[in-house]
Scaffold this motif. Structure first.
Motif, PDB file in Angstrom:
ATOM      1  N   ASP A  31     -10.616  13.694  55.924  1.00 31.87           N
ATOM      2  CA  ASP A  31      -9.942  14.240  55.484  1.00 31.87           C
ATOM      3  C   ASP A  31      -9.092  14.170  54.550  1.00 31.87           C
ATOM      4  O   ASP A  31      -8.282  14.327  54.277  1.00 31.87           O
ATOM      5  N   LEU A  32      -9.476  13.175  54.005  1.00 31.91           N
ATOM      6  CA  LEU A  32      -8.924  12.725  52.067  1.00 31.91           C
ATOM      7  C   LEU A  32      -8.998  13.721  51.856  1.00 31.91           C
ATOM      8  O   LEU A  32      -9.985  13.850  51.681  1.00 31.91           O
ATOM      9  N   THR A  33      -7.755  13.085  50.798  1.00 32.12           N
ATOM     10  CA  THR A  33      -8.094  13.516  49.371  1.00 32.12           C
ATOM     11  C   THR A  33      -9.696  13.560  48.456  1.00 32.12           C
ATOM     12  O   THR A  33     -10.469  12.634  48.848  1.00 32.12           O
ATOM     13  N   GLU A  34     -10.729  14.287  47.883  1.00 31.49           N
ATOM     14  CA  GLU A  34     -11.268  13.823  46.589  1.00 31.49           C
ATOM     15  C   GLU A  34     -11.020  12.358  46.193  1.00 31.49           C
ATOM     16  O   GLU A  34     -11.385  11.289  45.790  1.00 31.49           O
ATOM     17  N   HIS A  35      -9.228  12.277  44.873  1.00 26.10           N
ATOM     18  CA  HIS A  35      -8.988  11.237  44.668  1.00 26.10           C
ATOM     19  C   HIS A  35      -8.473   9.957  45.667  1.00 26.10           C
ATOM     20  O   HIS A  35      -9.039   9.058  45.760  1.00 26.10           O
ATOM     21  N   GLU A  36      -8.225  10.584  46.765  1.00 25.42           N
ATOM     22  CA  GLU A  36      -8.322   9.338  48.068  1.00 25.42           C
ATOM     23  C   GLU A  36     -10.202   8.480  48.757  1.00 25.42           C
ATOM     24  O   GLU A  36      -9.894   7.515  48.703  1.00 25.42           O
ATOM     25  N   VAL A  37     -10.307   9.473  48.676  1.00 26.67           N
ATOM     26  CA  VAL A  37     -11.589   8.760  48.569  1.00 26.67           C
ATOM     27  C   VAL A  37     -12.929   8.217  47.241  1.00 26.67           C
ATOM     28  O   VAL A  37     -12.984   7.361  47.535  1.00 26.67           O
ATOM     29  N   ALA A  38     -12.416   8.863  46.611  1.00 23.07           N
ATOM     30  CA  ALA A  38     -13.179   7.935  45.603  1.00 23.07           C
ATOM     31  C   ALA A  38     -12.070   6.494  45.185  1.00 23.07           C
ATOM     32  O   ALA A  38     -12.370   5.903  45.003  1.00 23.07           O
ATOM     33  N   THR A  39     -10.792   6.095  45.607  1.00 23.76           N
ATOM     34  CA  THR A  39     -10.189   5.230  45.837  1.00 23.76           C
ATOM     35  C   THR A  39     -10.853   4.366  46.827  1.00 23.76           C
ATOM     36  O   THR A  39     -10.828   3.306  46.689  1.00 23.76           O
ATOM     37  N   LEU A  40     -11.040   4.869  47.425  1.00 22.01           N
ATOM     38  CA  LEU A  40     -11.617   3.826  48.423  1.00 22.01           C
ATOM     39  C   LEU A  40     -13.137   3.247  48.114  1.00 22.01           C
ATOM     40  O   LEU A  40     -13.657   2.098  48.366  1.00 22.01           O
ATOM     41  N   HIS A  41     -13.585   4.594  47.611  1.00 20.60           N
ATOM     42  CA  HIS A  41     -15.067   3.630  47.759  1.00 20.60           C
ATOM     43  C   HIS A  41     -14.554   2.739  46.078  1.00 20.60           C
ATOM     44  O   HIS A  41     -15.627   1.602  46.343  1.00 20.60           O
ATOM     45  N   ARG A  42     -13.992   2.581  45.093  1.00 22.55           N
ATOM     46  CA  ARG A  42     -13.670   2.137  44.152  1.00 22.55           C
ATOM     47  C   ARG A  42     -13.387   0.021  45.000  1.00 22.55           C
ATOM     48  O   ARG A  42     -13.913  -0.365  44.500  1.00 22.55           O
ATOM     49  N   HIS A  43     -12.635   0.598  46.113  1.00 18.61           N
ATOM     50  CA  HIS A  43     -12.387   0.026  47.086  1.00 18.61           C
ATOM     51  C   HIS A  43     -13.849  -1.425  47.369  1.00 18.61           C
ATOM     52  O   HIS A  43     -13.897  -2.585  47.204  1.00 18.61           O
ATOM     53  N   TYR A  44     -14.534  -0.199  48.114  1.00 17.51           N
ATOM     54  CA  TYR A  44     -15.870  -0.899  48.802  1.00 17.51           C
ATOM     55  C   TYR A  44     -16.857  -1.273  47.926  1.00 17.51           C
ATOM     56  O   TYR A  44     -17.423  -1.890  47.835  1.00 17.51           O
ATOM     57  N   GLN A  45     -16.564  -0.337  46.124  1.00 17.84           N
ATOM     58  CA  GLN A  45     -17.789  -1.175  45.527  1.00 17.84           C
ATOM     59  C   GLN A  45     -17.461  -2.744  45.216  1.00 17.84           C
ATOM     60  O   GLN A  45     -17.714  -3.134  44.588  1.00 17.84           O
ATOM     61  N   THR A  46     -16.178  -3.096  44.829  1.00 20.24           N
ATOM     62  CA  THR A  46     -15.412  -4.045  44.846  1.00 20.24           C
ATOM     63  C   THR A  46     -16.585  -4.881  45.655  1.00 20.24           C
ATOM     64  O   THR A  46     -16.068  -6.537  45.621  1.00 20.24           O
ATOM     65  N   LEU A  47     -15.982  -4.481  46.981  1.00 21.98           N
ATOM     66  CA  LEU A  47     -16.185  -5.868  47.987  1.00 21.98           C
ATOM     67  C   LEU A  47     -18.020  -5.609  47.958  1.00 21.98           C
ATOM     68  O   LEU A  47     -18.791  -6.901  48.227  1.00 21.98           O
ATOM     69  N   VAL A  48     -18.589  -4.696  47.467  1.00 20.27           N
ATOM     70  CA  VAL A  48     -20.022  -4.825  46.954  1.00 20.27           C
ATOM     71  C   VAL A  48     -20.263  -6.159  46.073  1.00 20.27           C
ATOM     72  O   VAL A  48     -21.149  -7.007  46.454  1.00 20.27           O
ATOM     73  N   GLU A  49     -19.444  -6.595  44.733  1.00 23.24           N
ATOM     74  CA  GLU A  49     -19.740  -6.888  44.011  1.00 23.24           C
ATOM     75  C   GLU A  49     -19.380  -8.476  44.432  1.00 23.24           C
ATOM     76  O   GLU A  49     -19.503  -9.218  43.911  1.00 23.24           O
ATOM     77  N   ILE A  50     -18.380  -8.317  45.115  1.00 20.51           N
ATOM     78  CA  ILE A  50     -18.680  -9.656  45.840  1.00 20.51           C
ATOM     79  C   ILE A  50     -18.928 -10.528  46.484  1.00 20.51           C
ATOM     80  O   ILE A  50     -19.582 -11.428  46.691  1.00 20.51           O
ATOM     81  N   ALA A  51     -19.876  -9.006  47.309  1.00 12.96           N
ATOM     82  CA  ALA A  51     -20.733  -9.667  48.423  1.00 12.96           C
ATOM     83  C   ALA A  51     -22.179 -10.203  47.651  1.00 12.96           C
ATOM     84  O   ALA A  51     -22.885 -10.776  47.929  1.00 12.96           O
ATOM     85  N   LYS A  52     -22.381  -9.515  47.135  1.00 11.28           N
ATOM     86  CA  LYS A  52     -23.370 -10.205  46.315  1.00 11.28           C
ATOM     87  C   LYS A  52     -23.866 -11.026  45.318  1.00 11.28           C
ATOM     88  O   LYS A  52     -23.899 -11.960  45.172  1.00 11.28           O
TER      89      LYS A  52
END
Length: 160
Positions: free
Chosen positions: A108-129
């Motif tokens: 239900d979030l806006t596209e901008h909010e989803v993109a922000t969350l996506h970047r948040h989890y991309q950071t998590l993936v980079e740390i996890a790598k």
């Protein structure tokens, strides 16, 4: 067995029931066989009607009408299935210890909010790598803290 929803009280109950039944039938082998049968009968009638414009118009009109209606049935089915999956995922996120509640109803979030969350989890993936244990963290903040802690422990001469 008790009925989950009394369709007699709602004006759209018959429509819901009909749409569900038609969706189930059109996805069956029998429906495919019926469609193939219609095409075969139409093709066999071609020589009888001398492959006239009317003969061609019958199949064109029929397939156009069926396609038009099927678009709505498919979308209805997709919407319902998607909503059910989202509800199940929301339940898992809500009860799973350590899961981020910001993911509940993320659709239900806006596209901008989803993109922000996506970047948040991309950071998590980079740390996890960079870490050897991929399941050790649940948030970017937690992952950054753990990663820094691990790096500090690996440096000789540094203590906590």
């Amino acid at each position: 067995m008790a009925r989950r929803h009394d369709t007699s009280r709602s004006g759209s109950g018959w429509l819901e029931h009909s749409a569900r039944m038609v969706t189930a039938w059109t996805g069956s082998s029998q429906a495919f066989a019926a469609a193939v049968g219609v095409i075969i009968v139409w093709a066999l009638l071609g020589p009888i009607f001398h492959f006239s414009d009317t003969w061609q118009l019958v199949i064109n009109t029929g397939t156009t009408i069926v396609t038009f209606l099927m678009v709505f049935l498919i979308q209805r089915s997709q919407n319902k299935d998607s909503q059910a999956v989202h509800l199940k995922l929301n339940e898992i996120v809500a009860v799973l210890q350590g899961a981020s509640n910001r993911l509940i109803n993320v659709e239900d979030l806006t596209e901008h909010e989803v993109a922000t969350l996506h970047r948040h989890y991309q950071t998590l993936v980079e740390i996890a790598k960079r870490d050897t244990t991929l399941t050790a963290s649940h948030s970017v903040e937690e992952a950054e803290t753990r990663s820094a802690h691990k790096r500090a422990r690996r440096r000789p001469g540094l203590t906590e």
